[in-house]
Design a protein around this motif. Structure first.
Motif, PDB file in Angstrom:
ATOM      1  N   ALA A   1     -52.996  37.717  89.740  1.00 45.37           N
ATOM      2  CA  ALA A   1     -52.631  36.859  90.999  1.00 45.37           C
ATOM      3  C   ALA A   1     -53.740  35.848  91.179  1.00 45.37           C
ATOM      4  CB  ALA A   1     -52.702  37.666  92.085  1.00 45.37           C
ATOM      5  N   ALA A   2     -54.825  35.972  91.086  1.00 39.69           N
ATOM      6  CA  ALA A   2     -55.929  34.892  91.348  1.00 39.69           C
ATOM      7  C   ALA A   2     -55.864  33.830  90.228  1.00 39.69           C
ATOM      8  CB  ALA A   2     -57.360  35.807  91.125  1.00 39.69           C
ATOM      9  N   GLY A   3     -55.577  34.249  89.027  1.00 41.65           N
ATOM     10  CA  GLY A   3     -55.644  33.571  87.880  1.00 41.65           C
ATOM     11  C   GLY A   3     -54.191  32.485  88.128  1.00 41.65           C
ATOM     12  N   LEU A   4     -53.218  33.008  88.578  1.00 42.29           N
ATOM     13  CA  LEU A   4     -51.959  32.296  88.823  1.00 42.29           C
ATOM     14  C   LEU A   4     -52.050  31.220  90.035  1.00 42.29           C
ATOM     15  CD1 LEU A   4     -49.329  35.246  88.693  1.00 42.29           C
ATOM     16  CD2 LEU A   4     -49.579  33.093  87.089  1.00 42.29           C
ATOM     17  N   VAL A   5     -52.686  31.693  91.054  1.00 47.93           N
ATOM     18  CA  VAL A   5     -53.240  30.702  92.020  1.00 47.93           C
ATOM     19  C   VAL A   5     -54.137  29.660  91.487  1.00 47.93           C
ATOM     20  CG1 VAL A   5     -54.356  30.478  94.168  1.00 47.93           C
ATOM     21  CG2 VAL A   5     -52.818  32.373  93.837  1.00 47.93           C
ATOM     22  N   MET A   6     -55.002  30.036  90.653  1.00 50.06           N
ATOM     23  CA  MET A   6     -56.153  28.817  90.252  1.00 50.06           C
ATOM     24  C   MET A   6     -55.239  27.886  89.427  1.00 50.06           C
ATOM     25  SD  MET A   6     -59.275  31.262  89.439  1.00 50.06           S
ATOM     26  CE  MET A   6     -60.167  30.171  88.743  1.00 50.06           C
ATOM     27  N   VAL A   7     -54.381  28.397  88.539  1.00 48.70           N
ATOM     28  CA  VAL A   7     -53.698  27.485  87.772  1.00 48.70           C
ATOM     29  C   VAL A   7     -52.664  26.510  88.512  1.00 48.70           C
ATOM     30  CG1 VAL A   7     -51.901  27.337  85.653  1.00 48.70           C
ATOM     31  CG2 VAL A   7     -53.786  29.081  85.532  1.00 48.70           C
ATOM     32  N   SER A   8     -52.183  27.038  89.415  1.00 47.06           N
ATOM     33  CA  SER A   8     -51.262  26.481  90.131  1.00 47.06           C
ATOM     34  C   SER A   8     -51.614  25.598  91.356  1.00 47.06           C
ATOM     35  CB  SER A   8     -50.297  27.545  90.633  1.00 47.06           C
ATOM     36  OG  SER A   8     -49.612  28.240  89.853  1.00 47.06           O
ATOM     37  N   ALA A   9     -52.977  25.732  91.547  1.00 43.87           N
ATOM     38  CA  ALA A   9     -53.731  24.993  92.670  1.00 43.87           C
ATOM     39  C   ALA A   9     -53.569  23.284  92.476  1.00 43.87           C
ATOM     40  CB  ALA A   9     -55.105  25.507  92.927  1.00 43.87           C
ATOM     41  N   GLN A  10     -53.604  22.995  91.271  1.00 46.92           N
ATOM     42  CA  GLN A  10     -53.474  21.630  91.027  1.00 46.92           C
ATOM     43  C   GLN A  10     -52.059  21.321  90.490  1.00 46.92           C
ATOM     44  OE1 GLN A  10     -56.919  21.172  88.557  1.00 46.92           O
ATOM     45  NE2 GLN A  10     -58.030  20.419  90.292  1.00 46.92           N
ATOM     46  N   ALA A  11     -51.572  19.894  90.613  1.00 44.50           N
ATOM     47  CA  ALA A  11     -50.424  19.433  90.093  1.00 44.50           C
ATOM     48  C   ALA A  11     -50.353  19.399  88.553  1.00 44.50           C
ATOM     49  CB  ALA A  11     -49.988  18.225  90.742  1.00 44.50           C
ATOM     50  N   THR A  12     -50.913  20.093  87.942  1.00 40.10           N
ATOM     51  CA  THR A  12     -50.879  19.970  86.410  1.00 40.10           C
ATOM     52  C   THR A  12     -49.498  20.536  85.710  1.00 40.10           C
ATOM     53  OG1 THR A  12     -53.297  20.724  86.265  1.00 40.10           O
ATOM     54  CG2 THR A  12     -52.266  20.930  84.389  1.00 40.10           C
ATOM     55  N   PHE A  13     -49.107  21.575  86.260  1.00 45.26           N
ATOM     56  CA  PHE A  13     -47.625  21.922  85.987  1.00 45.26           C
ATOM     57  C   PHE A  13     -46.699  21.383  86.982  1.00 45.26           C
ATOM     58  CE2 PHE A  13     -50.649  24.650  83.745  1.00 45.26           C
ATOM     59  CZ  PHE A  13     -50.045  24.734  82.423  1.00 45.26           C
ATOM     60  N   ALA A  14     -45.511  21.490  86.287  1.00 40.09           N
ATOM     61  CA  ALA A  14     -44.152  21.097  87.363  1.00 40.09           C
ATOM     62  C   ALA A  14     -44.269  21.933  88.577  1.00 40.09           C
ATOM     63  CB  ALA A  14     -42.984  21.043  86.582  1.00 40.09           C
ATOM     64  N   LEU A  15     -43.704  21.509  89.664  1.00 35.11           N
ATOM     65  CA  LEU A  15     -43.917  22.083  90.931  1.00 35.11           C
ATOM     66  C   LEU A  15     -42.932  23.620  90.827  1.00 35.11           C
ATOM     67  CD1 LEU A  15     -44.201  22.409  94.073  1.00 35.11           C
ATOM     68  CD2 LEU A  15     -42.071  20.997  94.515  1.00 35.11           C
ATOM     69  N   TRP A  16     -42.014  23.446  90.119  1.00 39.40           N
ATOM     70  CA  TRP A  16     -41.085  24.685  90.009  1.00 39.40           C
ATOM     71  C   TRP A  16     -42.001  25.871  89.339  1.00 39.40           C
ATOM     72  CZ3 TRP A  16     -39.783  27.405  85.435  1.00 39.40           C
ATOM     73  CH2 TRP A  16     -39.844  26.510  84.489  1.00 39.40           C
ATOM     74  N   ILE A  17     -42.788  25.505  88.294  1.00 38.13           N
ATOM     75  CA  ILE A  17     -43.670  26.363  87.514  1.00 38.13           C
ATOM     76  C   ILE A  17     -44.588  26.779  88.335  1.00 38.13           C
ATOM     77  CG2 ILE A  17     -45.434  26.844  85.543  1.00 38.13           C
ATOM     78  CD1 ILE A  17     -43.982  24.050  84.235  1.00 38.13           C
ATOM     79  N   ARG A  18     -45.361  25.884  89.361  1.00 33.82           N
ATOM     80  CA  ARG A  18     -46.244  26.327  90.274  1.00 33.82           C
ATOM     81  C   ARG A  18     -45.691  27.315  91.543  1.00 33.82           C
ATOM     82  NH1 ARG A  18     -47.259  20.798  90.977  1.00 33.82           N
ATOM     83  NH2 ARG A  18     -47.614  21.339  93.044  1.00 33.82           N
TER      84      ARG A  18
END
Length: 170
Positions: free
Chosen positions: A99-116
């Protein structure tokens, strides 16, 4: 041109997603533990490579998120052979780190919105599952609706990461 590391990471995520879901539905303990072990190794390899990729790109938060996810997956691997009931402590720690890792990876717009968004839903579902386990709910890794409801969102996140790795350069 796509790097060999990106291709290997995509394969590791695909194996992890497919065998992880498959392991949730098999009845036999030995087969489930085998599928989840192969799944876990694929995910550890993939997230190690993704950590290095995003660190080299200077995206420290995403790199640290993949590293945190890797740590969580390692905890899951460590408890896997103990069986469902005995693995609950390492499972809770592992999905908390997921959960923590997923939040960190998704905190910036590195990936498309749907992925985040998929990653965020998975993170919330896994976080709730961890809290339930800590508060005494008798949840196993295959319990439904939680934590099982988080797995499809995690696999959709993996599909998004694979897509991001393999999409043609523009």
């Amino acid at each position: 041109m796509r790097s060999t590391s990106d291709t290997i990471a995509a394969i590791g995520l695909a194996i992890g997603g497919a065998l992880g879901i498959a392991g949730t539905f098999v009845a036999g303990d030995a087969l489930r533990e085998t599928l989840w072990t192969i799944d876990g190794v694929g995910i550890v390899v993939a997230t190690a490579l993704l950590t290095m990729k995003y660190q080299r790109l200077g995206n420290d938060l995403v790199a640290a998120g993949f590293l945190t996810f890797l740590a969580g997956e390692s905890l899951l691997l460590a408890g896997n052979a103990a069986g469902l009931q005995a693995s609950v402590p390492s499972y809770a720690g592992g999905i908390a780190l997921w959960a923590a890792g997923l939040v960190m990876v998704s905190a910036q717009a590195t990936f498309a919105l749907w992925i985040r968004l998929m990653a965020s839903v998975a993170a919330v579902l896994f976080s709730v599952s961890v809290l339930m386990i800590l508060w005494g709910a008798p949840l196993l890794p295959i319990s439904a609706p939680l934590p099982a409801l988080g797995y499809p969102f995690l696999v959709l996140t993996f599909i998004g990461w694979i897509w991001a790795l393999l999409k043609p350069e523009r």
